[in-house]
Motif scaffolding. Structure first.
Motif, PDB file in Angstrom:
ATOM      1  N   GLY A 155       0.829  -1.194   0.000  1.00  0.00           N
ATOM      2  CA  GLY A 155       0.000   0.000   0.000  1.00  0.00           C
ATOM      3  C   GLY A 155       0.867   1.249   0.000  1.00  0.00           C
ATOM      4  N   GLU A 156       0.438   2.257   0.723  1.00  0.00           N
ATOM      5  CA  GLU A 156       1.173   3.517   0.779  1.00  0.00           C
ATOM      6  C   GLU A 156       2.442   3.369   1.625  1.00  0.00           C
ATOM      7  N   SER A 157       3.429   4.201   1.310  1.00  0.00           N
ATOM      8  CA  SER A 157       4.631   4.280   2.136  1.00  0.00           C
ATOM      9  C   SER A 157       4.792   5.711   2.643  1.00  0.00           C
ATOM     10  N   HIS A 158       5.380   5.824   3.817  1.00  0.00           N
ATOM     11  CA  HIS A 158       5.587   7.143   4.442  1.00  0.00           C
ATOM     12  C   HIS A 158       6.946   7.148   5.121  1.00  0.00           C
ATOM     13  N   ARG A 159       7.655   8.275   5.000  1.00  0.00           N
ATOM     14  CA  ARG A 159       9.007   8.362   5.557  1.00  0.00           C
ATOM     15  C   ARG A 159       9.241   9.745   6.157  1.00  0.00           C
ATOM     16  N   PHE A 160      10.011   9.764   7.244  1.00  0.00           N
ATOM     17  CA  PHE A 160      10.461  11.013   7.840  1.00  0.00           C
ATOM     18  C   PHE A 160      11.951  10.924   8.152  1.00  0.00           C
ATOM     19  N   HIS A 161      12.696  11.965   7.765  1.00  0.00           N
ATOM     20  CA  HIS A 161      14.029  12.172   8.313  1.00  0.00           C
ATOM     21  C   HIS A 161      13.835  12.825   9.684  1.00  0.00           C
ATOM     22  N   ILE A 162      14.648  12.438  10.644  1.00  0.00           N
ATOM     23  CA  ILE A 162      14.434  12.874  12.029  1.00  0.00           C
ATOM     24  C   ILE A 162      15.676  13.580  12.571  1.00  0.00           C
ATOM     25  N   GLU A 163      15.448  14.692  13.247  1.00  0.00           N
ATOM     26  CA  GLU A 163      16.526  15.359  13.967  1.00  0.00           C
ATOM     27  C   GLU A 163      16.921  14.503  15.165  1.00  0.00           C
ATOM     28  N   PRO A 164      18.213  14.247  15.363  1.00  0.00           N
ATOM     29  CA  PRO A 164      18.619  13.444  16.516  1.00  0.00           C
ATOM     30  C   PRO A 164      18.092  14.042  17.821  1.00  0.00           C
ATOM     31  N   PHE A 165      17.497  13.197  18.646  1.00  0.00           N
ATOM     32  CA  PHE A 165      16.944  13.646  19.920  1.00  0.00           C
ATOM     33  C   PHE A 165      18.073  14.185  20.797  1.00  0.00           C
ATOM     34  N   GLN A 166      17.729  15.205  21.564  1.00  0.00           N
ATOM     35  CA  GLN A 166      18.725  15.888  22.396  1.00  0.00           C
ATOM     36  C   GLN A 166      19.525  14.903  23.260  1.00  0.00           C
ATOM     37  N   ASP A 167      20.853  15.048  23.212  1.00  0.00           N
ATOM     38  CA  ASP A 167      21.810  14.291  24.036  1.00  0.00           C
ATOM     39  C   ASP A 167      21.959  12.825  23.634  1.00  0.00           C
ATOM     40  N   LEU A 168      21.253  12.376  22.588  1.00  0.00           N
ATOM     41  CA  LEU A 168      21.478  11.013  22.109  1.00  0.00           C
ATOM     42  C   LEU A 168      22.645  11.000  21.120  1.00  0.00           C
ATOM     43  N   LEU A 169      23.297   9.858  21.025  1.00  0.00           N
ATOM     44  CA  LEU A 169      24.536   9.754  20.270  1.00  0.00           C
ATOM     45  C   LEU A 169      24.285   9.361  18.814  1.00  0.00           C
ATOM     46  N   VAL A 170      25.146   9.873  17.936  1.00  0.00           N
ATOM     47  CA  VAL A 170      25.186   9.451  16.534  1.00  0.00           C
ATOM     48  C   VAL A 170      26.627   9.071  16.238  1.00  0.00           C
ATOM     49  N   ASP A 171      26.865   7.785  16.060  1.00  0.00           N
ATOM     50  CA  ASP A 171      28.218   7.294  15.833  1.00  0.00           C
ATOM     51  C   ASP A 171      28.675   7.600  14.415  1.00  0.00           C
ATOM     52  N   ASP A 172      29.934   7.977  14.281  1.00  0.00           N
ATOM     53  CA  ASP A 172      30.497   8.256  12.959  1.00  0.00           C
ATOM     54  C   ASP A 172      30.429   7.020  12.059  1.00  0.00           C
ATOM     55  N   ASP A 173      30.663   5.850  12.650  1.00  0.00           N
ATOM     56  CA  ASP A 173      30.616   4.614  11.866  1.00  0.00           C
ATOM     57  C   ASP A 173      29.230   4.387  11.264  1.00  0.00           C
ATOM     58  N   ALA A 174      28.194   4.749  12.031  1.00  0.00           N
ATOM     59  CA  ALA A 174      26.824   4.582  11.537  1.00  0.00           C
ATOM     60  C   ALA A 174      26.559   5.508  10.351  1.00  0.00           C
ATOM     61  N   LEU A 175      27.009   6.748  10.446  1.00  0.00           N
ATOM     62  CA  LEU A 175      26.811   7.702   9.347  1.00  0.00           C
ATOM     63  C   LEU A 175      27.550   7.252   8.093  1.00  0.00           C
ATOM     64  N   GLU A 176      28.752   6.714   8.274  1.00  0.00           N
ATOM     65  CA  GLU A 176      29.521   6.233   7.135  1.00  0.00           C
ATOM     66  C   GLU A 176      28.835   5.034   6.482  1.00  0.00           C
ATOM     67  N   PHE A 177      28.323   4.135   7.313  1.00  0.00           N
ATOM     68  CA  PHE A 177      27.635   2.952   6.802  1.00  0.00           C
ATOM     69  C   PHE A 177      26.375   3.338   6.031  1.00  0.00           C
ATOM     70  N   LEU A 178      25.640   4.322   6.580  1.00  0.00           N
ATOM     71  CA  LEU A 178      24.393   4.766   5.959  1.00  0.00           C
ATOM     72  C   LEU A 178      24.615   5.752   4.817  1.00  0.00           C
ATOM     73  N   LYS A 179      25.861   6.230   4.680  1.00  0.00           N
ATOM     74  CA  LYS A 179      26.191   7.271   3.693  1.00  0.00           C
ATOM     75  C   LYS A 179      25.275   8.476   3.889  1.00  0.00           C
ATOM     76  N   LEU A 180      25.200   8.902   5.146  1.00  0.00           N
ATOM     77  CA  LEU A 180      24.239   9.939   5.528  1.00  0.00           C
ATOM     78  C   LEU A 180      24.957  11.191   6.010  1.00  0.00           C
ATOM     79  N   ASP A 181      24.566  12.341   5.464  1.00  0.00           N
ATOM     80  CA  ASP A 181      25.069  13.644   5.893  1.00  0.00           C
ATOM     81  C   ASP A 181      23.933  14.371   6.600  1.00  0.00           C
ATOM     82  N   LEU A 182      24.050  14.488   7.921  1.00  0.00           N
ATOM     83  CA  LEU A 182      22.969  15.103   8.692  1.00  0.00           C
ATOM     84  C   LEU A 182      22.785  16.581   8.362  1.00  0.00           C
TER      85      LEU A 182
END
Length: 200
Positions: free
Chosen positions: A46-73
């Protein structure tokens, strides 16, 4: 009726991209859902829905995760929203679909579903969201379905065995992964139903 196939549970495919593997410490960066409909007694996307999300305050974003996801916040085209807004919006969409099919609850379908479910639970807690449409602990895991149907557990390999197209360049986008996982789920369930009906 769809409501009779899964004990009045509405299957909803969910995929999250996160800043690491710890649901208590790492941020959710993206969420996508793929709704499942029914046509002529067959499960279909059926339908699909997506949101990019701002990282919640004080939660961590690992560099390895961004590299794996090829994501530029900080990419100018990445329009990210508050985590609570994303969850509230997603849950409203799911509740509407749940009512459409007269289901009592939604059930999360995912590839390694426990991972996505654990992050959703933590996000609901920190945003004081008390009414999630999802069952609190029951899940449908396409890893388990995949190994039963194909003897494979990796999503790309499950897709290969089921003749479902899989693009490695698109992988690890929440929307793409949710769509492919939904295709796997629908094909395995539809094939099982057909084989069960035809042999009885």
């Amino acid at each position: 009726m769809l409501k009779d196939r899964f004990r009045k549970f509405l299957p909803v495919v969910v995929d999250l991209e996160t800043g690491g593997f710890n649901s208590k410490k790492n941020a959710i960066l993206e969420i996508a859902i793929q709704l499942i409909d029914e046509e002529n007694s067959m499960l279909v996307l059926g339908e699909s829905h997506r949101f990019h999300i701002e990282p919640f305050q004080d939660l961590l974003v690992d560099d390895d995760a961004l590299e794996f996801l090829k994501l530029d916040l900080n990419h100018p085209l990445r329009v990210a929203v508050d985590e609570k807004f994303a969850l509230d919006s997603i849950f409203k969409i799911i509740n509407k679909q749940k009512n459409k099919y007269e289901c009592s609850r939604a059930i999360l379908v995912g590839h390694n579903a426990f991972f996505d479910h654990s992050f959703l639970l933590e996000a609901c807690l920190r945003n004081d969201i008390k009414k999630s449409p999802f069952h609190p602990f029951s899940l449908i895991d396409t890893v388990s379905l995949g190994v039963l149907a194909t003897k494979q557990t990796v999503l790309a390999r499950v897709c290969k065995e089921l003749n479902i197209s899989y693009d490695n360049e698109e992988a690890h986008s929440a929307a793409y992964d949710a769509m492919v996982t939904a295709e796997v789920f629908c094909k395995i369930i539809n094939d099982y139903d057909f084989n069960t009906i035809s042999t009885n």
